[in-house]
Design an enzyme around this catalytic site. Structure first.
Site, short mmCIF file in Angstrom:
data_model
loop_
_atom_site.label_atom_id
_atom_site.label_comp_id
_atom_site.label_asym_id
_atom_site.label_seq_id
_atom_site.Cartn_x
_atom_site.Cartn_y
_atom_site.Cartn_z
N TYR A 142 83.55 97.88 15.18
CA TYR A 142 83.70 97.70 16.55
C TYR A 142 85.36 98.01 16.72
O TYR A 142 85.43 98.29 18.01
CB TYR A 142 83.60 96.10 16.83
CG TYR A 142 82.10 95.91 17.28
CD1 TYR A 142 81.15 96.12 16.40
CD2 TYR A 142 81.72 95.16 18.37
CE1 TYR A 142 80.00 95.64 16.67
CE2 TYR A 142 80.66 94.95 18.58
CZ TYR A 142 79.55 95.19 18.03
OH TYR A 142 78.18 94.95 18.28
N LYS A 191 76.38 95.01 2.69
CA LYS A 191 75.76 95.97 2.19
C LYS A 191 76.56 96.28 1.12
O LYS A 191 77.02 97.54 1.19
CB LYS A 191 75.48 96.74 3.42
CG LYS A 191 74.78 98.33 3.12
CD LYS A 191 73.40 97.75 3.00
CE LYS A 191 72.54 98.96 2.45
NZ LYS A 191 71.33 98.76 2.28
N ASP A 223 69.85 94.29 4.77
CA ASP A 223 68.30 94.86 5.20
C ASP A 223 67.46 93.79 4.58
O ASP A 223 66.54 93.53 5.43
CB ASP A 223 68.25 96.10 4.57
CG ASP A 223 68.51 96.32 3.18
OD1 ASP A 223 69.16 95.63 2.60
OD2 ASP A 223 68.42 97.39 2.65
N ASP A 247 76.05 90.92 14.89
CA ASP A 247 75.49 91.38 16.26
C ASP A 247 73.80 91.58 16.12
O ASP A 247 73.22 91.08 16.79
CB ASP A 247 75.98 92.67 16.80
CG ASP A 247 75.49 93.21 18.26
OD1 ASP A 247 75.43 92.53 18.89
OD2 ASP A 247 75.16 94.33 17.95
N ASP A 251 70.65 88.98 17.46
CA ASP A 251 69.41 89.10 18.15
C ASP A 251 68.05 88.68 17.63
O ASP A 251 67.27 88.08 18.18
CB ASP A 251 69.59 90.44 18.91
CG ASP A 251 70.22 90.94 19.90
OD1 ASP A 251 71.41 89.90 20.19
OD2 ASP A 251 69.98 91.87 20.66
C1 IPM Z 1 76.90 90.57 21.82
C2 IPM Z 1 76.83 91.87 22.57
C3 IPM Z 1 78.03 92.48 22.68
C4 IPM Z 1 78.33 93.17 21.24
C5 IPM Z 1 78.28 94.03 23.23
C6 IPM Z 1 77.78 93.45 24.94
C7 IPM Z 1 79.36 94.70 23.28
O1 IPM Z 1 75.83 92.76 22.16
O2 IPM Z 1 77.76 89.70 22.38
O3 IPM Z 1 76.08 90.46 21.12
O4 IPM Z 1 77.98 94.00 20.37
O5 IPM Z 1 78.96 92.20 20.53
MG MG Z 2 74.61 91.59 20.63
#
Ligand code: IPM
Ligand code: MG
Length: 362
Positions: A142, A191, A223, A247, A251
């Site tokens: 990032y 990884k 993975d 990240d 999710d």
């Molecule tokens: C998160 C989001 C952010 C990230 C984006 C919006 C830059 O997906 O906070 O998880 O990737 O960190």
């Molecule tokens: Mg995210």
């Protein structure tokens, strides 16, 4: 106690969900005799429109000088074609780096009331889902070099990932300390079969493990971890991982608990000034329709009280109110079961009002 909170409403559903969280904070302050003041901060697409910059310096300054920051969400299709370094998300990355919040804590815990909203089989959910992802937040790919050049008649894009031992060590310590306060199981995710960064990550984690003999450290390739999260999430207590893996995995972890709309997060560095945000995005497709779920943001505000302001009773008060409203069967669209008979579908503002009315000082 007096606290000043920098408030970033942001884009999309951000203003709606933050509005509900502020009402909850105000009522909590009233119940417990605190005084919270708010400083508005522009960040993301709205700041690009207003200032030509996703996070002007003076906005970052307001955040750094506050007692903590509450953020809704940033981004949207409208700004998809602006240059990479001017995107709304760049404001968020500059905020995280500028505040030095290297440790992002994302809980994946299933609310018993929402067990049926999980896409996983009941037999898996019944074993329990309660773990935390500790994500490194201000390093890795990032924050590496990003560039797109022309080479041999075509475009070539490069993004670099780097981690130093000290960057790994400080997030590793947060992982061990977090596990120490829970079930003492830490899974380091990387990884290392491919990446140098991951091999260094693994080495540092094992060196640190000697200082935390009470915590059981395991290693897992990312993975495999993605697979294990859906196969047997009950095995996890604390996961510590680098920025991009965190990240993606967070999710996935949120989804198995029912809805990404429920999940709060805290980001902390070396001071008590933290950044608190739901982990979902700005959902521009439902912005302004009063159907978004404000719970992730309201629970983020509760985390702020717990972790930055040392107000555990106040945080419990908010979390209990959320639980009570879910017990009564109220659901926003994202957590509304298909078999709707016993449930009442509500919008964003109604969900906020319900939580507000259930706040009580025990
Ligand atoms: C998160 C989001 C952010 C990230 C984006 C919006 C830059 O997906 O906070 O998880 O990737 O960190
Ligand atoms: Mg995210």
């Amino acid at each position: 106690m007096k606290k000043n909170i920098a408030v970033i409403r942001g884009d999309g559903i951000g203003p709606e969900i933050v509005g509900e969280a502020l009402k909850v904070l105000d009522k909590t302050a009233e119940l417990f005799g605190h005084s919270f003041s708010y400083t508005d901060v522009d960040m993301g697409g709205c700041a690009i429109d207003k200032w030509g910059d996703p996070l002007p310096e003076e906005m970052l300054k307001k955040c750094v000088e506050s007692d903590s920051v509450l953020l809704g969400a940033v981004g949207g299709d409208k700004w998809n074609n602006v240059p990479g370094n001017m995107r709304p998300e760049k404001g968020l990355l500059r905020l995280r780096a500028g505040m030095g919040v290297y440790s992002n804590n994302r809980p994946a815990k299933i609310w018993s009331q929402l067990a049926s909203a999980s896409p996983l089989k009941k037999s898996i959910v019944d074993k329990g889902i309660d773990f935390i992802i500790v994500r490194e937040l201000i390093g890795g790919v990032y924050f590496g070099e990003h560039k797109t050049d022309e080479k041999d008649g075509e475009k070539v894009a490069v993004d670099t990932m780097s981690y130093s031992e000290s960057e790994i060590e400080r997030i590793g310590r947060i992982g061990f300390e977090t596990a120490r306060k829970r079930n003492k199981k830490l899974c380091s995710v990387e990884k290392s079969n491919v990446l140098d960064c991951s091999r260094l990550w693994k080495k540092v984690m094992h060196e640190l493990a000697e200082e935390y003999p009470d915590v059981e450290l395991t290693d897992m390739l990312v993975d495999n971890c993605a697979m294990q999260i859906v196969k047997n999430p009950a095995q996890f207590d604390v996961i510590v991982t680098e920025n991009m893996f965190g990240d993606i995995l967070s999710d996935e972890a949120s989804m198995i608990t029912g809805s990404i709309g429920m999940i709060p997060s805290s980001s902390l560095g070396s001071t008590s000034c933290g950044l608190y945000e739901p982990i979902h995005g700005s959902a521009p497709d439902i912005a302004g329709m009063d159907i978004a779920n404000p719970i992730g943001t309201i629970l983020s505000a509760a985390m702020m009280l717990r972790y930055s302001f040392d107000m555990p009773a106040e945080a419990d008060c908010i979390e209990n109110a959320v639980s009570a409203v879910l017990d009564e069967g109220y659901r926003t669209a994202d957590i509304m079961p298909a078999e709707a008979a016993d449930y009442k579908k509500v919008g964003c503002s109604e969900m906020g009002a319900l939580i507000l009315s259930h706040l009580e000082r025990k």
